[in-house]
Design a protein around this motif. Structure first.
Motif, PDB file in Angstrom:
ATOM      1  N   UNK D 158      -6.352   2.247  -8.387  1.00 33.74           N
ATOM      2  CA  UNK D 158      -5.073   2.401  -8.002  1.00 33.74           C
ATOM      3  C   UNK D 158      -3.970   1.826  -8.922  1.00 33.74           C
ATOM      4  N   UNK D 173      -3.044   2.958   0.963  1.00 36.40           N
ATOM      5  CA  UNK D 173      -4.519   3.285   0.631  1.00 36.40           C
ATOM      6  C   UNK D 173      -5.316   2.913   2.154  1.00 36.40           C
ATOM      7  N   UNK D 197     -12.721   0.901  -7.413  1.00 33.91           N
ATOM      8  CA  UNK D 197     -12.099  -0.018  -6.438  1.00 33.91           C
ATOM      9  C   UNK D 197     -11.157   0.517  -5.300  1.00 33.91           C
ATOM     10  N   UNK D 198      -9.917   0.107  -4.849  1.00 36.05           N
ATOM     11  CA  UNK D 198      -9.376   0.279  -3.671  1.00 36.05           C
ATOM     12  C   UNK D 198      -8.907   2.013  -3.972  1.00 36.05           C
ATOM     13  N   UNK D 199      -8.504   2.407  -5.098  1.00 37.90           N
ATOM     14  CA  UNK D 199      -8.109   3.719  -5.431  1.00 37.90           C
ATOM     15  C   UNK D 199      -9.153   4.705  -5.084  1.00 37.90           C
ATOM     16  N   UNK D 201     -11.982   4.116  -2.919  1.00 39.17           N
ATOM     17  CA  UNK D 201     -12.462   4.019  -1.467  1.00 39.17           C
ATOM     18  C   UNK D 201     -11.430   4.446  -0.439  1.00 39.17           C
ATOM     19  N   UNK D 219     -16.178  -2.482  -7.214  1.00 36.75           N
ATOM     20  CA  UNK D 219     -15.144  -3.273  -6.658  1.00 36.75           C
ATOM     21  C   UNK D 219     -14.285  -3.488  -7.670  1.00 36.75           C
TER      22      UNK D 219
END
Ligand SMILES: [Zn+2]
Ligand SMILES: [Zn+2]
Lengths: 315, 279, 279, 315
Positions: D158, D173, D197-199, D201, D219
């Protein structure tokens, strides 16, 4: 001297007599009773037979019971929720979770502000896109937690501003109406003061809509109607009558379910009494709605709004 | 009448006069005299300067659906003039006049149709009918059309051209905002798709109710998209309106619509959208 | 360690060293030497300059719950060091060291408690434990706590102090973001309320999962609230950070949290929030 | 000369022989066959035994099949939905409704852009808050219309920017993950390139997660891990190996359900073949999930994510 000024003088005099009586151990009850009767009469006079235009003025009074102080007096506990989670927070449309007579509820309300500074920040109760996006979010929280939803309406209308448009205020209002119609628990709206147009209806798609005796609910302000339809702002008083925006007109049109009487002289003369009257009505309607199973609640809600004005029910 | 913008790229609203049928029409945007048939062929876009003229509901329908596929629904029974309203002229007279001038029962036309072979329920507003305002009649026609779309499981298409609520019906017109959304929820319950098409103008109570809760929203290039009119905003707030404010492009850039298309491509765009919406 | 900000009002992260128990502690923000007991009484807020020191999970629990009401849950069985990871030191050693230093099983402490008489399930992160990072253990403790809250119908309270994911557990730590949200959905299904408390720091994968989906979100005054750390933003984008960026006040102004309260009032604030959340 | 350059030379030579053969009516099939065998061998060599770090490089190739062209090739019809309805639209995370082998589906995907200008606008596939708020909106539309949800992931992560933070990218997110877990129809995610990573998942909380052979899911970037854990970016290659971010590692960890083989030489050498392989796998998994009743789908989804890493399932 206006009736209102006369009323104030009489009330001060009565108060003084009471103080005197108490301080000096005198029995002034007869004199006080006479004054009190005069006061009651004057209050009735102030309230009855007033014109739609006068009611518009009364509904707009800045000292009308409303906003945060109203909610704090209405509920034993109130915890405010803030922010739309995307852009910001709006001080003109507020809400949170509360306890009302022991019941957990969610509350949304317009806040016009008491001080000039607060009023400026709250744009005199005109909520912007952030306010309505926040309102939708709070409705979602309430749905998730299975809470009844109460709304207290008092707004000249939604704020017509550049940022409001840039953040899709129209979509926000539409989303509030939709979310309110999908709410899985009872919803009750009370119009406390001005019920101005889209900014009001966003919070008014409820199972029950109540209104204070001197509050209004209208598609447009009388001034706006006058300038659009008569091309002359001077026709505002006439428009106020023709728009059928008073509580009793709305009851006759079937738009509201109950008119909550105001104390003689108007709601602003008795904050506590007004809160009590609203509380009693709210609890009564919630009590009627709460036992209904969800499908019945949604069926009645559909029926209520699906046919507004569809048949010649009024006049 | 063409939709003009002034130099600061704002829309200028224009009085809608009775539609006569002169052979030649003057474009108020560039001054060109246009042969009416030619303008019609160009879907009421000025061939010289590209200005968008209002499209009547029937002309809009003709521009979108497969030839001969439109079957108009019968007008519903509704409360006419529920408030007994009169301003400079009685509302009843205004209604009668609008009906005569537009040959429409109300400010929205509803029917079943096919768009490139896909059956839909189509509703199209007409700005000439009291500013495309939504009163009880418009609300009823829209709600009936949505109920039918839900029942027949056909996509619901709503083409907006509206200045807002029908002031002459007072709070009953305001409550049509709730009525159309409660009917829209029926579509959602039936998982039937709803496509909104925003044209000039898409404002007020119509945008802030049914216009704001579509599954898919397409704006015509010449659209005006906003809750409050530009003049109201300037007068109330004293704010300067940014260039391109409330245009279709503004709506796209601010995340409010899924696509912006020129009028000539709207039919094709709609059929593309519908093709992913039906089985 | 105190949380400092530099002159541009940004947070400066500070190495967390082993907690010894000296009698005197120096405030790194104002230089004051503070008697440890005094600091503790002031809930680890510098009595001179108001800087917030980190609160360990146990100290945080003590500051929030009714005396003696906290019953810690047993640590769950989880995959320890699932990747067999080693950087400069083996992850297993890092874990062992963190456990010894913090006297915690993992970066989050969970238990049942009462807050001003209201029974809750409480989970509190500890930044000293590998930066309060969320790996399989943290995910498991949180998920178990939420399942218990749903079952016992007690509000779930989550106090965040986390730099993000437990990098040493690779993608398994990333997937804890999904694990805690799937458990959070259980709370929603049971209509059990969830209150998040954001402290310093509330960032990365914890904020972007469980931290971002509470019913009610309270930020401690000294909180840092953000997805990416300030340094990452500056390095990646070259953007200048505005004053007060990612502070609790920033989060409030941008609509992300419901309230901001000083540490000393957090317990009272929580109990007010809880009082409207329970029957 | 690198293997890749050698491959290119051989391919050009084969092409030239084919052209010659056709133009002059010669029979060069034996010569061409020899070349083609060499080419195939080289492609296999390029693909097998490559290190995690090399796979990271391959996953990041700008010419990797992905984004809008991928979706347009995958689906017979695709209609893009734009905008988060509150702030704006993000070109790095896109989505819409589509037809896949005759089925109506909703699709969300990262778009890194083909031209330098497009890449700059799309921040090389790093989506901002608006992208994730839009994604949640499209998930809601898909839920309402009862459509399966497909996601195609290819992002470094992200976007870490001031505006992203100001518009609550963390909440966006989190909301995507939540909405995906509540989706009332099957959900399938495919990691096409970088699963950062978060972007990543945010779009990967699916019933089935598939991954291309040379794609990664991690991660943190190996460079990031090196600088945080080793305090030295030079350890990126080591970090790449230790993070277990390759398709086969992920399969072993139970994080992905299937590794979709890439053509010899990598996905970028065969756009059409890659699309076909992804399409086949998608349809197979959708076919398995579609008959499941909703409660069973949700039960399996809960089970899948509730226990990630909770027991020593790996190693
Ligand atoms: Zn012209
Ligand atoms: Zn200090």
């Amino acid at each position: 001297m206006s009736d209102e000024e006369r009323l104030k003088v009489l009330e001060e005099k009565a108060e003084e007599l009471r103080r005197l009586a108490q301080a000096n151990g005198l029995d002034l009850s007869a004199e006080i009773a006479v004054l009190e009767e005069k006061i009651a009469e004057l209050k009735r006079a102030l309230c009855l037979g007033i014109s739609p235009w006068e009611r518009v003025q009364m509904a707009r009074r800045p000292d009308r019971p409303s906003g945060l102080p109203f909610v704090q007096a209405l509920c034993e506990a109130f915890y405010e929720l803030r922010g739309d989670r995307v852009v910001g927070d709006d001080p003109a449309l507020r809400g949170g979770l509360a306890k009302l007579a022991g019941h957990r509820v969610a509350v949304l309300f317009h806040h016009r502000g008491a001080t000039p500074e607060e009023q400026r920040r709250a744009r005199f109760g005109m909520a912007s896109a952030q306010g309505y996006w926040k309102a939708r979010r709070i409705m979602e929280v309430a749905a998730r937690l299975d809470l009844p939803l109460l709304t207290l309406i008092n707004t000249p209308g939604a704020y017509p501003g550049v940022q409001a448009e840039a953040h899709n205020i129209a979509g926000a209002i539409a989303s509030c109406i939709w979310q309110m119609l999908r709410h899985p628990r009872p919803t009750v709206a009370v119009i406390l003061g001005e019920g101005g147009s889209g900014g009001a209806v966003a919070l008014a798609a409820a199972d029950r809509v109540l209104i204070l005796e001197n509050a209004t609910y209208s598609v447009i302000s009388p001034e706006g109607a006058a300038s659009i339809l008569w091309k002359d702002a001077k026709f505002a008083q006439e428009a106020a009558a023709k728009l059928k925006l008073t509580a009793h007109d709305l009851r006759e049109l079937g738009v509201v379910d109950e008119v909550i009487p105001e104390p003689p002289g108007g709601a602003h003369t008795d904050f506590t009494g007004t809160v009590e009257a609203v509380r009693e009505a709210l609890l009564r309607h919630l009590g009627e709605l709460t036992p209904l199973p969800l499908d019945e609640l949604l069926r009645l809600r559909y029926k209520r709004y699906r046919h507004v004005g569809s048949t010649n029910s009024a006049h | 009448m063409p939709i003009r913008r002034d130099k600061r790229d704002r829309y200028v609203e224009i009085e809608v006069s009775a539609p006569q049928e002169p052979l030649w029409v003057r474009c108020e945007s560039c001054g060109e005299l246009i042969f009416r048939r030619k303008l019609q062929e160009n879907q009421y876009v000025c061939p010289r300067c590209g200005a968008y003229f209002f499209l009547s509901a029937r002309e809009r329908v003709a521009s979108l659906v497969d030839d001969g596929s439109f079957t108009e629904f019968l007008p519903p029974r509704v409360a006419e003039d529920p408030l007994g309203f009169a301003d400079q002229i009685p509302y009843k007279d205004r209604l009668t006049r609008a009906r005569k001038e537009t040959e429409l029962f109300e400010a929205v036309l509803a029917g079943s149709a096919q768009i490139q072979g896909i059956p839909v329920i189509l509703t199209v507003m007409d700005f000439r009918f009291i500013g495309g305002s939504m009163g009880v009649g418009v609300g009823e026609i829209l709600a009936l059309a949505m109920e039918r779309a839900a029942q027949e499981r056909k996509p619901f298409v709503f083409v907006i051209s509206s200045g807002g609520a029908r002031v002459q019906e007072g709070v009953l017109s305001l409550l049509q905002m709730v009525k159309v959304v409660v009917a829209r929820e029926r579509l959602a319950q039936a998982a039937v798709p709803y496509v909104a098409v925003l044209t000039y103008p898409s404002t007020g109570g119509v945008l802030a109710s049914l216009g704001g809760v579509a599954d898919l929203t397409i704006a015509e290039e010449g659209a005006l998209v906003g809750f409050a009119g530009p003049r109201v905003i300037e007068q109330t707030t004293g704010e300067r309106l940014p260039p391109g404010f409330q245009t279709a492009k503004f709506a796209l850039e601010h995340g409010m619509v899924d696509a912006v298309v020129p009028r000539a491509k709207l039919r094709e765009e709609l059929s593309q959208a519908l093709s992913v919406l039906v089985a």
